[in-house]
Design an enzyme around this catalytic site. Structure first.
Site, short mmCIF file in Angstrom:
data_model
loop_
_atom_site.label_atom_id
_atom_site.label_comp_id
_atom_site.label_asym_id
_atom_site.label_seq_id
_atom_site.Cartn_x
_atom_site.Cartn_y
_atom_site.Cartn_z
N ARG A 1 0.08 14.85 12.75
CA ARG A 1 0.59 14.64 11.40
C ARG A 1 0.67 15.91 10.52
O ARG A 1 0.03 16.00 9.47
CB ARG A 1 -0.23 13.55 10.69
CG ARG A 1 -0.26 12.26 11.48
CD ARG A 1 -0.92 11.14 10.75
NE ARG A 1 -0.07 10.56 9.72
CZ ARG A 1 -0.40 9.49 9.01
NH1 ARG A 1 -1.55 8.89 9.20
NH2 ARG A 1 0.42 9.02 8.10
N ASP B 1 4.34 1.06 11.97
CA ASP B 1 3.17 0.37 11.40
C ASP B 1 3.08 -1.09 11.87
O ASP B 1 2.09 -1.77 11.58
CB ASP B 1 3.21 0.42 9.86
CG ASP B 1 2.99 1.82 9.34
OD1 ASP B 1 2.64 2.72 10.13
OD2 ASP B 1 3.16 2.04 8.12
N ARG C 1 -8.55 -0.32 4.45
CA ARG C 1 -7.59 0.62 3.87
C ARG C 1 -6.28 -0.09 3.53
O ARG C 1 -5.57 0.34 2.63
CB ARG C 1 -7.26 1.75 4.87
CG ARG C 1 -8.34 2.80 5.06
CD ARG C 1 -7.78 3.95 5.88
NE ARG C 1 -6.51 4.35 5.33
CZ ARG C 1 -5.44 4.72 6.03
NH1 ARG C 1 -5.48 4.77 7.34
NH2 ARG C 1 -4.31 5.04 5.45
N LYS D 1 0.84 -1.21 0.00
CA LYS D 1 0.00 0.00 0.00
C LYS D 1 0.87 1.26 0.00
O LYS D 1 0.64 2.18 -0.78
CB LYS D 1 -0.90 0.00 1.25
CG LYS D 1 -1.51 1.37 1.55
CD LYS D 1 -2.39 1.37 2.77
CE LYS D 1 -1.77 1.77 4.07
NZ LYS D 1 -1.42 3.17 4.29
N ASN D 2 1.85 1.30 0.88
CA ASN D 2 2.62 2.54 1.04
C ASN D 2 3.63 2.77 -0.09
O ASN D 2 4.26 3.82 -0.15
CB ASN D 2 3.31 2.55 2.40
CG ASN D 2 2.31 2.76 3.52
OD1 ASN D 2 1.14 3.07 3.27
ND2 ASN D 2 2.74 2.57 4.76
N CYS E 1 -5.28 12.90 12.69
CA CYS E 1 -6.03 11.65 12.60
C CYS E 1 -5.80 10.86 13.88
O CYS E 1 -5.14 11.34 14.80
CB CYS E 1 -5.66 10.85 11.36
SG CYS E 1 -4.09 10.03 11.47
#
Ligand SMILES: CC(=O)N[C@H]1[C@@H](OP(=O)(O)OP(=O)(O)OC[C@H]2O[C@@H](n3ccc(=O)[nH]c3=O)[C@H](O)[C@@H]2O)O[C@H](CO)[C@@H](O)[C@@H]1O
Ligand SMILES: C=C(OP(=O)(O)O)C(=O)O
Length: 433
Positions: free
Chosen positions: A122, A306, A398, A22-23, A117
């Site tokens: 952030r 993460d 997500r 994803k990243n 968030c």
């Protein structure tokens, strides 16, 4: 409301295949906007809601995007729009990554301010500092960031106060079309940065040093579309490694790249987990008893934030006292309260969490507070007594493709159900509105 219901107690066995990262794919798709001619073809694109969101942003900006299975084809050669509205940036902060490409190619970009968030405030000051150093004027107001440059951006020397992944990517994407050479110092070294640099170079860019603390970018006048396969998702791989370890199972995580996972492998081994490098991945064998360890999250090659919540789930089952210190995000402990609902002996002390294991975890109804917390609660559910019901699955979607199905294929007792909302739940939502 959708829920994942998991009954603890099954050991996991078998093989699981990791998706594209994803990243890595989000910045790569944003970078396709830099191509003024030719199509970009991206392979191994995971079917995630975040990927869907970034393709919607590109379509909004007037790029032509086609998705076929795990392939995304982007033609960004038409006249582009310059604004990414709040509805997209709110859904996914990575939408801010279109700013560098738009500014570089069109000399202007207007992107909604992302805001905070669940894991922290952030800010994006380092991204903006980079654009300003390259000659852009940046204004923040009315919920938007407006950046503009007269003519082309100019190469500059930029020192990042923190090796921010997003700032490194955004500045790199702005610099590839700048006049002259840009040097980014104290930049992020994550494998996803290297993947983005490789893609940019295939598009005709001149990026050197990605993966080290200094990146040098010699600007070129224009870029073309390119074909690229994104790297495997090291965080998804790590999540399945923890799933194998926590259940005392034996799982081959196919596609896991050992060099991307060295800090996690080291910690798992310290805990007594056996990890064997095989030709196409990592085999993970969980021990009968896990040992407590201390973990501190750091930018790559340090321990990834993460993986923090998933490791917390694992440490709940380790014998002894463990400490996790979160240094990357100031508020990434929302899952601690949810673990407590599962009978975890755990407390927060400043930026650290102290865990007294092994905890006798009990199934409970818990809510995912962010993407990795969702995975971590399911991991804890794999070893809790009875049934754990995890809600707020929009977070899970997500970043994980068919997570429950992959776990079920390894032998977990898990299902995803849609339950009718009760009268009480409907009333609560109505009250909030
Ligand atoms: C889509 C994506 O790739 N997301 C990853 C990316 O997020 P993201 O790119 O947002 O993370 P950053 O590396 O930028 O953020 C790290 C820290 O730096 C701070 N910061 C960042 C930018 C800035 O201009 N100013 C500032 O203060 C942040 O608030 C945070 O405390 O890297 C994080 C850190 O590995 C991961 O957790 C995310 O999964
Ligand atoms: C925090 C994460 O992602 P994002 O930066 O997209 O919120 C994550 O992948 O764990």
């Amino acid at each position: 409301m959708e829920k994942i219901i998991v009954r603890g107690g099954n050991r996991l066995n078998g093989t699981v295949k990791v998706e594209g990262a994803k990243n890595a794919v989000l910045p790569v798709i944003a970078a396709t906007l830099l191509a003024s001619e030719g199509k970009s073809v991206i392979h191994d694109v995971p079917a995630l809601s975040d990927v869907y969101t970034i393709t919607e942003v590109l379509r909004y900006l007037n790029a032509d995007v086609a998705m076929e299975g795990n392939r995304v084809v982007v033609d960004a050669s038409r006249e582009l729009k310059l604004e990414a509205p709040f509805e997209y940036v709110r859904k996914m902060r990575a939408s801010v990554l279109v700013m560098g490409p738009l500014l570089a190619r069109k000399g202007r970009a207007r992107v909604a301010l992302p805001g905070g968030c669940a894991i922290g405030s952030r800010p994006i000051d380092q991204h903006l500092k980079g654009f300003e150093a390259m000659g852009a004027s940046v204004k923040v107001g009315n919920g938007f960031i407006d950046a503009e440059v007269n003519g082309r951006l100019r190469g500059a020397k930029i020192y990042l106060d923190f090796p921010s992944v997003g700032a490194t990517e955004n500045i790199m994407m702005a610099a590839v079309l700048a006049e002259g050479t840009t040097v980014i110092e104290n930049c992020a070294k994550e494998p996803e940065i290297v993947d983005l640099a490789n893609f940019l170079n295939k598009m005709g860019a001149k990026v050197r040093g990605a993966g080290t603390g200094t990146i040098r970018i010699e600007g070129v006048p224009n870029l073309h579309g390119a074909v690229h396969t994104v790297i495997p998702d090291r965080i998804e791989a790590g999540t399945f490694m923890v799933a194998a370890a926590i259940t005392g199972g034996n799982v081959l995580v196919q596609g896991a790249v050992p060099e991307h996972l060295s800090s996690l492998v080291a910690k798992l081994e310290e805990m007594g987990v056996t990890i064997i490098e095989e030709e196409n991945g990592l085999r993970v064998i969980g021990p009968e008893k896990l040992k407590a360890v201390d973990i501190k999250t750091m930018p790559h090659p340090g321990f990834p934030t993460d993986m923090q919540s998933q490791m917390m789930a694992l440490l709940l089952k380790a014998e002894g006292t463990s400490m996790i210190t979160e240094t990357v995000f100031e508020n990434r402990f929302m899952h601690v309260e949810e673990f407590r609902r599962m009978n975890a002996d755990i407390k927060i002390e400043g930026r650290s969490v102290i865990i007294n294991g092994p905890c006798n975890l009990q199934g409970a109804e818990v809510a995912a507070t962010d993407l990795r917390a969702a995975a971590a609660l399911i991991l804890a559910g794999l070893v809790a007594e009875g049934y754990t019901r995890v809600t707020e699955l929009k977070h899970l979607d997500r970043g994980y493709v068919r997570f429950h199905q992959k776990l079920a294929a390894l032998g977990a007792d898990i299902e995803r159900v849609r339950e009718e909302e009760t009268v009480w739940e409907v009333a609560k939502v109505t009250d909030l509105n």
